[in-house]
Write an enzyme that holds these catalytic residues in place. Structure first.
Site, short mmCIF file in Angstrom:
data_model
loop_
_atom_site.label_atom_id
_atom_site.label_comp_id
_atom_site.label_asym_id
_atom_site.label_seq_id
_atom_site.Cartn_x
_atom_site.Cartn_y
_atom_site.Cartn_z
N ARG A 43 -42.70 -26.55 -25.17
CA ARG A 43 -43.73 -27.51 -24.79
C ARG A 43 -43.24 -28.95 -24.77
O ARG A 43 -43.73 -29.77 -23.99
CB ARG A 43 -44.93 -27.38 -25.72
CG ARG A 43 -45.69 -26.09 -25.54
CD ARG A 43 -46.98 -26.07 -26.29
NE ARG A 43 -47.74 -24.85 -26.02
CZ ARG A 43 -48.90 -24.56 -26.55
NH1 ARG A 43 -49.47 -25.41 -27.40
NH2 ARG A 43 -49.52 -23.44 -26.25
N ASP A 152 -62.25 -35.19 -26.30
CA ASP A 152 -61.00 -34.44 -26.43
C ASP A 152 -59.90 -35.44 -26.76
O ASP A 152 -60.00 -36.62 -26.40
CB ASP A 152 -60.67 -33.68 -25.15
CG ASP A 152 -59.67 -32.55 -25.38
OD1 ASP A 152 -60.11 -31.40 -25.55
OD2 ASP A 152 -58.46 -32.83 -25.41
#
Length: 280
Positions: A43, A152
């Site tokens: 990632r 978020d």
């Protein structure tokens, strides 16, 4: 094993993994066990390359400087997962339409306010599903003081969510009557939320493990499939904070693999496998 670099890939050592792990914990409360070492590499290595660094070490030095703050945010976003769809866990939305919203409607029609919170809204399918359920049970909600806070940690997904535009294939989980009522064709094969429903959600960037700027409480909070990334102490602290932000008798919806602290700890009683109610 210290260096797992392939040809042309940035250096990555055990020390780098430990450092990423500390950053994720400090910045966002995310916990990565030793078994996630390869996942972290997959990632983060793209961010290392795109930021122009030859090694994780130099990249991590950079993100911890004042000038690297923007890249720090991109690093945290790379470490988080955004998997969601419309009306995921239908029992939550049935409960919302049948129990939560009628009570909220009575409250606002009497001059009060109604607030709901999607605490990890990702690309927006959850808060827009909440909005459709609100409109189904309370059609004139936009004419009253009703809002859905959608937050978020990832600014990019918040921007996507706020646009309210989705490919037709992503909207397949929306019942046909809701789709025709609340959406319109947009662009080449897309659909866009339209009309009064757009007045309900308010989208904001928020780190759940940082300070919360909002002051009021909520009739219901959706915080689903979030605490699975946290260690136990961070998880329990968040449950307490969420309980404090619920109205008396308000509800917390969580993911199927998540369990809230005991009632004696935070005043939340389980009324269904993934739904908790705050003591009145």
């Amino acid at each position: 094993m210290n260096d797992m670099r392939s040809a042309g890939e940035p250096d990555y050592t055990d020390a780098d993994f430990q450092r990423v792990r500390r950053i994720a914990q400090d910045e966002a409360g995310i916990y990565f066990p030793d078994t996630k070492r390869t996942l972290v590499y997959s990632r983060v290595s793209r961010r290392v390359r795109e930021a122009g660094h030859a090694s994780f070490h130099s990249y991590l030095d950079f993100v911890q400087t004042v000038g690297g703050r923007g890249e720090m945010e991109r690093l945290i976003c790379a470490l988080t997962t955004n998997v969601t769809n419309f009306f995921r866990e239908k029992t939550h939305f049935m409960h919302l339409e049948e129990i939560v919203v009628p009570k909220l409607a009575a409250q606002v029609r009497a001059g009060g306010r109604g607030r709901l919170w999607s605490a990890a809204c990702s690309t927006g399918q959850e808060p827009w599903s909440i909005a459709m359920s609100v409109m189904t049970a309370f059609p004139d909600a936009p004419a009253h003081d009703v809002r859905i806070l959608a937050t978020d940690i990832n600014a990019d997904v918040v921007a996507h969510a706020a646009a309210g535009i989705y490919p037709t294939v992503e909207a397949e989980a929306i019942p046909a009557e809701k789709k025709s009522q609340f959406m319109e064709p947009h662009g080449d094969g897309g659909l866009r939320f339209t009309g009064g429903i757009r007045n309900l959600p308010a989208f904001r960037v928020l780190n759940l493990n940082a300070n919360w700027p909002m002051k009021g409480t909520f009739s219901a909070i959706f915080c689903r499939n979030v605490v699975i990334y946290f260690d136990e102490a961070t998880r329990e602290r968040l449950w307490h904070r969420l309980a404090d932000r619920l109205d008396p008798g308000g509800f917390l919806c969580v993911g199927h693999s998540e369990r809230v602290a005991s009632k004696s700890q935070c005043g939340l009683e389980q009324i269904a496998p993934t739904i908790y109610r705050k003591e009145s």
